[in-house]
Design an enzyme around this catalytic site. Structure first.
Site, mmCIF file in Angstrom:
data_model
loop_
_atom_site.group_PDB
_atom_site.id
_atom_site.type_symbol
_atom_site.label_atom_id
_atom_site.label_comp_id
_atom_site.label_asym_id
_atom_site.label_seq_id
_atom_site.Cartn_x
_atom_site.Cartn_y
_atom_site.Cartn_z
ATOM 1 C CB CYS A 85 -52.790 74.109 30.238
ATOM 2 S SG CYS A 85 -51.721 74.569 31.597
ATOM 3 C CG HIS A 201 -54.005 69.799 32.043
ATOM 4 N ND1 HIS A 201 -53.479 70.015 30.788
ATOM 5 C CD2 HIS A 201 -53.280 70.561 32.886
ATOM 6 C CE1 HIS A 201 -52.467 70.859 30.867
ATOM 7 N NE2 HIS A 201 -52.320 71.224 32.134
ATOM 8 C CD GLU A 203 -54.817 67.622 28.655
ATOM 9 O OE1 GLU A 203 -55.931 68.130 28.926
ATOM 10 O OE2 GLU A 203 -53.726 68.180 28.902
#
Ligand SMILES: Nc1ncnc2c1ncn2[C@@H]1O[C@H](COP(=O)(O)OP(=O)(O)O)[C@@H](O)[C@H]1O
Ligand SMILES: [Mg+2]
Lengths: 231, 762, 86, 86
Positions: A85, A201, A203
């Protein structure tokens, strides 16, 4: 595998990025943007967030942080570098990845799940996925529209530098591509393939307790890559 | 001739206006209040002092009209660590954790400048939570706007949503839920209520108290500018033409600095470097310093010439009343100052000594050696006269409560459902929450679009369920039942996720309390809230009062927004709101009496906001809450969704249409026995409380029914979830069958707001 | 001497400019006829100390190249005038 | 006739301009000395059809007041020149 997670002022996804590496069996630690050394890292993650408040352009100010020199050196030596990002935006601004990330075509911030098709499985961050596989993780960004001159885009395709594309639709009434990125590009790598930037994302969805761990394999890939590299 | 109290001489700041009657009125202080001030000081106040009184004696800071009523809220319970009176309330969680949470309004600033008004509203509530030593883990927002066919309302809506979103997104706190309703009463006076939820170790709780004579006060964070001067008193007056002229006061938010301030503050608290800390919110330096001093029972002396300013030549008056954002006031022992400054420097911030704690109890402001204000501190904070306004229900309100529809509905029972689902108040708010980051921090277990948001507490297996709710239509029609209903709906939403309600924070948005019919609404709604909280064991831990929400067209609908948190003992027990898979069995919990008074059905189909809203049976609500938690713990629930606006039909449709990004749709076949022979409209769209629509695996229906019986909750197995197709509802008594193609319902529901918002102009 | 420098940064022609398009449509919706070719970018105003206008401009150009504009997607132009003249 | 209109929109003086501050600090960090009073706003370029420059300007002003600029927080100025001259 020692992974440096860089903290810029305004970064905000560094704890979850660190946890995702740890969950995959790697070691991760924070490095402050004013530092000049990566502390012996094997790999680097530039996390998501709003470095310098995204003022001027996302990533434009962070790219001048002192730590960037060390990241350049590690990357030049073939070390894996992942921009997530805002980290992707910084890598583009720094010229470490081609292209730029511009205001979303819908002119609004967009936070929702996206479906991603894996276009390359020989990078340090996607080797645990299968070619053509589609997985779902969230995006959350205002400036995620990948843009580059046509010549650059053709080169990216010719060199197979597109790592992930939006694939969809995410729901009957939600388009596949959340931001108008040209050619549905969600992630690219440099020519050598060791630097990868992605708007989504992984994560944030790397823990089955949250309902899905579809993003976990990005980090698993990194740990696996290091085992292969050291063998 | 009175005598000036010892130590309270003060001199006008050179060049400042003399205090005349007109100047006093401009400061929104009435004759009685001004007389109190003169008596307290034994002299005419200086302009700086007048400004300070004006801010602290505004409704926003003093609660002068509302204190006696707020005192009736239940505030105690074994889970309460910190009740009302601090920056945020704190409740105890397992394993040494605690949750700090608070809701606040930013209505007037958002009416003037929607983007910045909403953004700074979020900024302020985040600071309220992290000054307690808690790390913010969720933001919620409750919005009220006029109808979207007016361009101005679209402009406000779009700006407010962008503002809420940008601030939370940038600071990195997920926005996990909220609500939006549209009604004519909010045209010209939109409501923006923002709630923040943070986590801390109970032992790290920080209170906003100044003590220790000789300790230093530091201004930390952004420089002070001329923005927002008099925000607190602005918030405490009606919106008028004059408000337009107040535009230069617009406060601009800087979420980037907020994020640094958050990290620096938590680090200071963790290192034990501070004695007390408070954000400079409404009334800025004035309220933060005066309230901290009063809580600590000490005096303070501030030197405004030391405060870092954005512009040269700011007067003490301006510095004391500025509401520049992203500032904190820190109290610390003198020898800690270098360490504090080092932490701040690391986060690229400054902390500047601007004053000290004194032993004389005086709130004193000096500027370049001249004392420009000296006020007995405790009386400044607590001495505002308290008012007991008259409360009387208006005959109009009484008549409205007994109104019934005249004429035929806009559509029959079949056609009503698509109309209800496309009504912007009921329609999906995906257009809104898609602009809010809901997954940052990677602890989101249930995001927006369901009954309540759920976040996991990092490093544990338990989670927090969070929601904000209020049905202003019910409150308008019956403030007492409406107040109860707001708490009941919040608790039901929490319970539907499998969590147990723990406590509430409230944001009481009303009109001008000097009007008896408004104060009646306020008093009765609070009574309803208090009764519901007592019944549920969910104490009030704090809140915010926003009065004078009136525009030239009148007062807003009374809107006591309830923010609630609940505990989900194990996040693996979480229950989603939407149907999961074909074959799952559908069970309706609770009693359906077909109550249509005050319903969405009457509003949308008959254009009537009228009738008595459903009476809330607190005992039945409590039983339903307990049942839902028990069933979730035994993993009996595949989904659970409460029945609220639009009754069981809307609840069924919402559950069957699926989550906001569900890739495939489902359908359902349902049969109601309808022994009471309710009309199809009453059965489908009646809004009785204490109901929820749940699904369970086919093999678990009887276990669920037994559990429901044990909890004293009526339960009816009404059908099953099917593969894609139509939602089919059969009424056994009348042999009527209704069928709605799910894809069409979904389109109307998800497209309603985006379609209206394509044209965004001012 | 101090110069008032104003920089205008616009999306490079040929690249998609959704914000420009949105503004063009909004203008049409408001019945502003005859507006076309709308582009939206950034304006930056700053004071620059330099011995003369040419050096102020050169400084501003360097700032644009290194920081203010993104060479991949943006073009810029620069105005210089003595500070306080506007 | 067609006019090239350029609008510059900047935050109203006195209001906090965090973006301007961030850019000012970034310039200093890049060792650009002597840059101060930095403000960041929006630039809008568009073609406007109007019989003369004054009417083009009046039209642009109306567009700014109604759509392009936020009267609460921003000030704007307008440049007009014959299209194709730049
Ligand atoms: N302003 C908002 N911000 C974020 N989420 C929202 C907002 N408004 C609605 N939502 C989401 O949509 C869900 C459904 O809203 P609503 O219809 O008001 O539900 P309920 O009646 O169950 O309270 C909310 O629980 C929330 O998750
Ligand atoms: Mg609900």
């Amino acid at each position: 595998m020692r992974v440096a997670v860089i903290r810029f002022p305004g970064s905000n996804c560094e704890p979850e990025s660190k946890r995702a590496v740890e969950r995959a069996g790697g070691e991760a630690y924070f490095v402050w943007h004013r530092d000049t050394s990566l502390g012996g890292a094997d790999a680097v993650i530039l996390p998501g967030g709003f470095s310098y408040g995204d003022y001027l352009r996302s990533g434009a100010i962070a790219r001048f942080s002192p730590i960037m020199e060390a990241i350049r050196r590690l990357a030049a030596d073939g070390g894996p570098v992942l921009g997530l990002c805002n980290g992707f935006q910084i890598l583009c601004e720094a010229g470490l990845l081609p292209g730029a990330l511009r205001r979303n075509a819908g002119l609004k911030y967009v936070s929702r799940p996206v479906d991603l098709r894996v276009e390359r499985t020989d990078t340090p961050f996607t080797n645990a996925y299968a070619m053509g596989e589609v997985f779902r993780v969230p995006v959350g960004h205002g400036d995620g529209r990948y843009a580059a001159p046509d010549a650059v885009l053709d080169e990216l395709d010719a060199n197979r530098q597109v790592v992930l594309r939006y694939s969809g639709p995410a729901a009957p009434d939600a388009p596949a591509n959340p931001n108008g990125s040209v050619r549905d590009i969600a992630a690219v790598c440099n020519r050598e393939g060791n630097i990868v930037g992605m708007m989504p994302h992984p994560e944030r969805l790397a823990d089955a307790a949250l309902g899905s761990d579809a993003g976990h394999r990005v980090f698993e890939s990194l740990v696996r890559y290091s085992l292969l590299a050291t063998r | 001739m009175t005598h000036t109290a010892v130590g309270t001489e003060a001199h006008p700041f050179p060049g400042e206006r003399p205090v005349t009657d007109a100047v006093v009125r401009e400061h929104n202080l009435n004759a009685r209040e001004y007389a109190e001030i003169v008596a307290m000081l034994g002299r005419t106040p200086t302009l700086t002092e007048l400004g300070i009184f004006s801010a602290l004696w505004s409704e926003h800071c003093s609660y002068k009209h509302t204190k006696p009523i707020l005192k009736t809220f239940p505030t105690e319970g074994p889970q309460v660590v910190q009740g009302p009176g601090e920056n945020a309330g704190v409740l105890r969680l397992p394993e040494g954790w605690a949750v700090a949470f608070k809701i606040e309004s930013h209505n007037h600033p958002s009416a003037v400048e929607p983007y910045q008004g909403a953004a700074t509203g979020v900024g302020g509530i985040l600071r309220d939570v992290f000054t307690m030593g808690a790390r913010p883990v969720a933001v919620l927002n409750s919005l009220r706007l006029g109808p979207l066919d007016e361009p101005r309302n679209r402009y406000l809506f779009s700006g407010i949503v962008r503002g809420v979103g940008h601030y939370g997104n940038c600071v990195g706190v997920p926005t996990l839920g909220g609500e939006v309703a549209f009604a004519p009463g909010y045209s010209g006076n939109p409501l923006v209520n923002a709630m923040c939820v943070g986590l801390l170790r109970e032992t790290d709780l920080m209170r906003a108290k100044a003590h220790g004579v000789g300790n230093v006060l530091l201004a930390m964070g952004s420089r002070t500018g001329r923005d927002g001067i008099h925000g607190a008193s602005f918030a405490s007056e009606e919106l008028s033409e004059k408000s337009e002229a107040r535009r230069p006061q617009v406060q601009v938010g800087d979420p980037f600095t907020e994020k640094l301030l958050l990290e620096a503050t938590l680090e200071l608290i963790e290192l034990g470097l501070t004695v007390g800390i408070q954000d400079m919110g409404a009334a800025g330096l004035t309220s933060s310093s005066a309230e901290m001093a009063a809580r600590g029972g000490v005096g303070v002396e501030l030197d405004t010439s030391l405060v870092p300013t954005r512009e040269a030549g700011m007067t003490p008056y301006e510095i004391m009343l500025s509401e520049s954002q992203e500032r904190m006031l820190v109290v610390a022992e003198p020898h800690r100052v270098p360490a504090i400054q080092a932490v701040c420097a690391k986060w690229e911030l400054t902390a500047t000594p601007v004053g000290r704690v004194t032993d004389d109890g005086i709130f004193r402001i000096v500027h370049n050696g001249t004392t420009v204000a000296a006020i007995p501190g405790e009386r400044l904070v607590d001495g505002c006269p308290i008012y007991y306004p008259e409360a009387r229900e208006s005959p109009v309100a009484v008549a409205r409560r007994s109104a019934v529809p005249s004429g035929p509905p806009a559509a029959d029972a079949l056609g009503a459902l698509p109309l209800l689902l496309a009504d912007p108040t009921i329609a999906s708010k995906r257009w809104v929450f898609e602009q809010y980051d809901s997954t940052v921090q990677a602890e989101t277990v249930l995001g927006p679009g369901g009954d309540a948001g759920v976040v996991r507490v990092p490093g544990t297996t338990f989670g927090l369920a969070v929601t904000v709710d209020c049905n202003q239509r019910y409150v308008t029609l019956d403030p007492y039942e409406g107040g109860k209903a707001a708490v009941a709906e919040a608790a039901r939403n929490i319970a539907c996720t499998g969590a147990v309600p723990l406590g509430i924070t409230d944001c009481l948005n009303f009109g001008n309390p000097d009007k008896p019919e408004i104060f009646f609404q306020f008093r009765e709604a609070c009574r309803g809230i208090a009764d519901a909280c007592r019944a549920f064991g969910t104490p009030v831990t704090g809140g915010n009062v926003s009065l004078y929400n009136e525009s030239p067209t009148g007062a807003i609908d009374p809107t006591p927004t309830i923010g609630m948190v609940g505990l989900l003992a194990d996040v693996s027990h979480r229950v989603p709101s939407h149907f999961q898979a074909p074959g799952d069995q559908i069970v309706l919990l609770g009693t359906s009496a077909g109550h249509l008074g005050g319903s969405s059905y009457w509003e949308v189909l008959h254009r009537l906001v009228g009738g008595a809203p459903p009476p809330i049976d607190l005992d039945a609500e409590r039983k339903l809450q307990r049942l839902l938690a028990a069933a979730a713990e035994r993993r009996l629930l595949r989904s659970a969704h409460d029945c609220s606006d639009g009754g069981v039909a809307v609840a069924l449709a919402e559950a069957v249409m699926g989550a906001p990004y569900a890739t495939g749709t489902l359908a359902a076949k349902v049969r109601f026995a309808n022994p009471a022979r309710l009309t199809p409209e009453a059965l489908l769209y009646g809004e009785d409380g204490a109901r929820a629509l749940v699904t369970t695996l086919p093999g678990q229906v009887s276990e669920l029914m037994t559990l429901a019986a044990e909890h004293g909750v009526p339960a009816e197995a009404i059908g099953r979830v099917e593969g894609p197709g139509t939602l089919e509802v059969h009424l056994a008594d009348s042999h009527l069958t209704f069928a709605w193609p799910v894809a069409e319902l979904r389109h109307g529901y998800f497209d309603s707001i985006p379609r209206r918002m394509t044209e965004e102009t001012r | 001497m101090t110069w008032r420098v104003r920089v205008r940064i616009l999306p490079r022609t040929g690249l998609l400019d959704p914000e420009g398009q949105a503004v063009e449509q909004a203008l049409a919706a408001l019945r502003f006829t005859g507006a076309s070719n709308v582009h939206v970018g950034k304006a930056i105003a700053l004071d620059v100390a330099a011995p003369n206008a040419d050096e102020a401009r050169a400084k501003a150009r360097a700032m644009c190249e290194q920081l203010l504009a993104n060479p991949v997607t943006e073009d810029f132009d620069i105005d210089v005038e003595p500070a306080g003249s506007a």
